[in-house]
Design a protein around this motif. Sequence first.
Motif, mmCIF file in Angstrom:
data_model
loop_
_atom_site.group_PDB
_atom_site.id
_atom_site.type_symbol
_atom_site.label_atom_id
_atom_site.label_comp_id
_atom_site.label_asym_id
_atom_site.label_seq_id
_atom_site.Cartn_x
_atom_site.Cartn_y
_atom_site.Cartn_z
ATOM 1 N N ASP A 293 0.581 -1.413 -0.125
ATOM 2 C CA ASP A 293 0.287 0.101 -0.068
ATOM 3 C C ASP A 293 1.092 1.414 -0.459
ATOM 4 O OD1 ASP A 293 -2.593 -1.410 -0.428
ATOM 5 O OD2 ASP A 293 -2.373 -1.039 2.071
ATOM 6 N N MET A 294 2.114 1.321 0.018
ATOM 7 C CA MET A 294 3.522 2.125 0.070
ATOM 8 C C MET A 294 3.613 2.849 -1.025
ATOM 9 S SD MET A 294 5.328 1.645 3.090
ATOM 10 C CE MET A 294 6.301 2.374 3.027
ATOM 11 N N SER A 295 3.238 1.503 -2.198
ATOM 12 C CA SER A 295 3.985 1.588 -3.408
ATOM 13 C C SER A 295 3.717 3.424 -4.072
ATOM 14 C CB SER A 295 3.080 1.187 -4.394
ATOM 15 O OG SER A 295 3.992 -0.198 -3.422
ATOM 16 N N SER A 296 2.653 3.921 -4.241
ATOM 17 C CA SER A 296 2.521 5.106 -4.476
ATOM 18 C C SER A 296 2.853 6.200 -3.980
ATOM 19 C CB SER A 296 0.987 5.735 -4.960
ATOM 20 O OG SER A 296 0.473 5.549 -2.945
ATOM 21 N N ASP A 297 3.247 5.642 -2.474
ATOM 22 C CA ASP A 297 4.396 7.209 -2.209
ATOM 23 C C ASP A 297 5.564 7.205 -1.851
ATOM 24 O OD1 ASP A 297 1.782 8.776 -0.492
ATOM 25 O OD2 ASP A 297 2.350 7.336 1.318
ATOM 26 N N VAL A 298 6.543 5.683 -2.791
ATOM 27 C CA VAL A 298 7.784 5.373 -3.129
ATOM 28 C C VAL A 298 7.772 6.283 -4.252
ATOM 29 C CG1 VAL A 298 8.905 3.456 -3.321
ATOM 30 C CG2 VAL A 298 7.473 3.554 -0.949
ATOM 31 N N ARG A 299 6.932 5.742 -5.057
ATOM 32 C CA ARG A 299 6.689 6.305 -6.611
ATOM 33 C C ARG A 299 6.717 7.997 -6.128
ATOM 34 N NH1 ARG A 299 4.117 1.877 -7.793
ATOM 35 N NH2 ARG A 299 1.983 3.510 -8.032
ATOM 36 N N ARG A 300 6.146 8.527 -5.186
ATOM 37 C CA ARG A 300 6.314 9.969 -5.482
ATOM 38 C C ARG A 300 7.362 10.379 -4.760
ATOM 39 N NH1 ARG A 300 4.971 13.124 -0.615
ATOM 40 N NH2 ARG A 300 4.660 11.537 0.044
ATOM 41 N N VAL A 301 7.869 9.507 -3.377
ATOM 42 C CA VAL A 301 8.940 10.381 -3.104
ATOM 43 C C VAL A 301 9.900 9.896 -3.250
ATOM 44 C CG1 VAL A 301 10.267 10.375 -0.881
ATOM 45 C CG2 VAL A 301 7.535 10.606 -1.021
#
Length: 217
Positions: free
Chosen positions: A84-92
Motif C-alpha cells: 500500500d506504500m507503493s504510490s508514496d514510494v514512487r512519489r518520494v
Amino acid sequence: MGSKVSILAFASEVPSVVLHADLVDQASASRELIESVLRERMEPVREVTLDEALWPLPGVACAGSFEGLELVTSLDLRQGKPSDMSSDVRRVGGDRNAFAVFMDSAIDWAAFAMWERGHLARSVSLSYEGGVVENEGVQLEFEQGFWALSTDVALGFHPLELGNEALRAFFGFVQEGRWDEHGIDPEEITLTEYRAQDAEDRQQFLREKSTRMIRLG
C-alpha cells in the motif's frame, strides 16, 4: 524491548552496502525528505543514532540524507500491507530502489518490502496469530529457508525471525538473532530527529489510551 522497527530507505543499491560510521547527514536535505514522506512540517530536534531512531515516539521521526542513500524512521510509515506504500514510494523516491522493514514484538508482527526503480518487487506481512497478511512478488534469497518450513495453514517460523533477516539483508544488522561480526553497528550511524507540531498531543493520547487499557484489565 524486543524487535521494534519502522524504517524506509531509498538507495541505488542495498543500504547495507552504503551504510558506514563516517556518514554525515545533510540536514537540509533530510528535513526536506521527512516532510515529503510524512506530508507535514517537521522541526529538527537533535542528533540520534540509528539504533535509537528505529522506533521513534508518535509525532517524532528521524531521517538521514547521505550520498547514495536516504533513510526515514517513523511509526506513521507502518502498513499492514507494505504494498500500500507503493504510490508514496514512487512519489518520494522516483525511480530509485526502496527498502522497508517493520517489526513490532508487542504483537508478534513483521513486514518488509522492496521496490526496484519505483516498482514493487516483494512485499511480505505476517503475524504469529494471524498468519500471512501479504505475500507478493518473488521470494528473496534470505527468505527461502523460512517458507520451506511452512504449510498452507501454519507458519513454520516466528515472524520476527524473518523480519530480523530482512533487516540484516537490507540494512546489515539485526535486533534479535545471530549477530554478524562483519555487520553494521547502528550505534555508529547518526540521523537527525524531527518533531511534528502536534507531537505532544499524539503522545498524550497514547498515554491516556494505555491508562484506560490498564484500568479495564
